[in-house]
Enzyme design. Structure first.
Site, PDB file in Angstrom:
ATOM      1  N   GLY A  46       0.847  -1.185   0.000  1.00  0.00           N
ATOM      2  CA  GLY A  46       0.000   0.000   0.000  1.00  0.00           C
ATOM      3  C   GLY A  46       0.883   1.236   0.000  1.00  0.00           C
ATOM      4  CD  GLN A  51       3.301   5.875   2.548  1.00  0.00           C
ATOM      5  OE1 GLN A  51       2.317   5.319   2.083  1.00  0.00           O
ATOM      6  NE2 GLN A  51       4.269   5.203   3.145  1.00  0.00           N
ATOM      7  CB  CYS A  94       5.074   2.325   7.358  1.00  0.00           C
ATOM      8  SG  CYS A  94       4.650   3.885   6.562  1.00  0.00           S
ATOM      9  CG  LEU A  95       6.426   0.974   1.236  1.00  0.00           C
ATOM     10  CD1 LEU A  95       5.880   1.208  -0.162  1.00  0.00           C
ATOM     11  CD2 LEU A  95       7.546  -0.056   1.217  1.00  0.00           C
ATOM     12  CG  HIS A 136      -0.764   1.656   7.226  1.00  0.00           C
ATOM     13  ND1 HIS A 136       0.157   1.168   8.119  1.00  0.00           N
ATOM     14  CD2 HIS A 136      -0.065   2.446   6.367  1.00  0.00           C
ATOM     15  CE1 HIS A 136       1.351   1.658   7.819  1.00  0.00           C
ATOM     16  NE2 HIS A 136       1.246   2.423   6.755  1.00  0.00           N
ATOM     17  CD  GLU A 137      -1.352   2.580   2.608  1.00  0.00           C
ATOM     18  OE1 GLU A 137      -0.885   3.723   2.457  1.00  0.00           O
ATOM     19  OE2 GLU A 137      -0.641   1.610   2.923  1.00  0.00           O
ATOM     20  CG  HIS A 140       0.265   7.063   5.254  1.00  0.00           C
ATOM     21  ND1 HIS A 140       1.356   7.566   5.938  1.00  0.00           N
ATOM     22  CD2 HIS A 140       0.520   5.735   5.075  1.00  0.00           C
ATOM     23  CE1 HIS A 140       2.230   6.582   6.156  1.00  0.00           C
ATOM     24  NE2 HIS A 140       1.739   5.461   5.648  1.00  0.00           N
TER      25      HIS A 140
HETATM   26 ZN    ZN Z   1       2.585   3.599   5.726  1.00  0.00          ZN
END
Ligand code: ZN
Length: 166
Positions: A46, A51, A94-95, A136-137, A140
């Site tokens: 995701g 991000q 998380c990226l 989670h997304e 963000h």
């Molecule tokens: Zn993340």
């Protein structure tokens, strides 16, 4: 195909509230494709627009692609509805916080409403990893990361682990 740079915590852009996408322009279509390319290149499941530094309410996800069950989703202006009572704790990466897994307590089932790139409105229920991923997304898009869900002690320990690894 363009792989974009991923914004890393504690970049201030990760704390911003993203704005609604008013119109699905060519720029938004290109951004969504670049976000998918970036997510796959980073081996993530995701990725939210913030991000990659674009503060708009848009994320991409594909939770099964690593297991050969690719189903890419581009979710524009997503909203959660009818959140149930049951909660669950799952480990989330998380990226933007590479190398750290955080145990996050969230509703176990959610229903999400979103627009696709073609403009259609979708409603779907998610449970398991999918429920954690969409929450989670959307976090963000509201300037929230996994660290923000943790007790102070756990948060401090994971931040120390993250900083030591940079
Ligand atoms: Zn993340």
């Amino acid at each position: 195909m363009s792989v974009l740079d991923i914004v890393l915590w504690p970049d201030a852009r990760l704390t911003e509230t993203c704005v609604q996408v008013e119109e699905i322009t060519q720029e938004i279509r290109t951004l969504a494709q670049d976000m998918l390319d970036t997510m796959y290149a980073a081996k993530g499941r995701g990725l939210a627009a913030s991000q990659v530094g674009s503060l708009r309410r848009l994320f991409v996800m594909d939770i099964g692609w690593n297991e050969g069950k690719s189903d890419p989703l581009v979710c524009i202006n997503p909203m959660l509805q009818e959140i149930g009572e049951e909660r669950t704790v799952l480990e989330e990466g998380c990226l933007s916080i590479p190398g750290v897994l955080a145990e996050v307590n969230r509703p176990a089932q959610v229903q999400m409403v979103w627009s696709s790139l073609e403009g259609g409105r979708y409603v779907q229920s998610f449970d398991g990893f999918g429920a954690a991923c969409v929450q989670h997304e959307i976090d963000h898009l509201d300037g929230i990361v996994t660290f923000d869900h943790l007790e102070a002690d756990t948060r401090a320990a994971l931040i120390a682990q993250y900083e030591a690894a940079q």
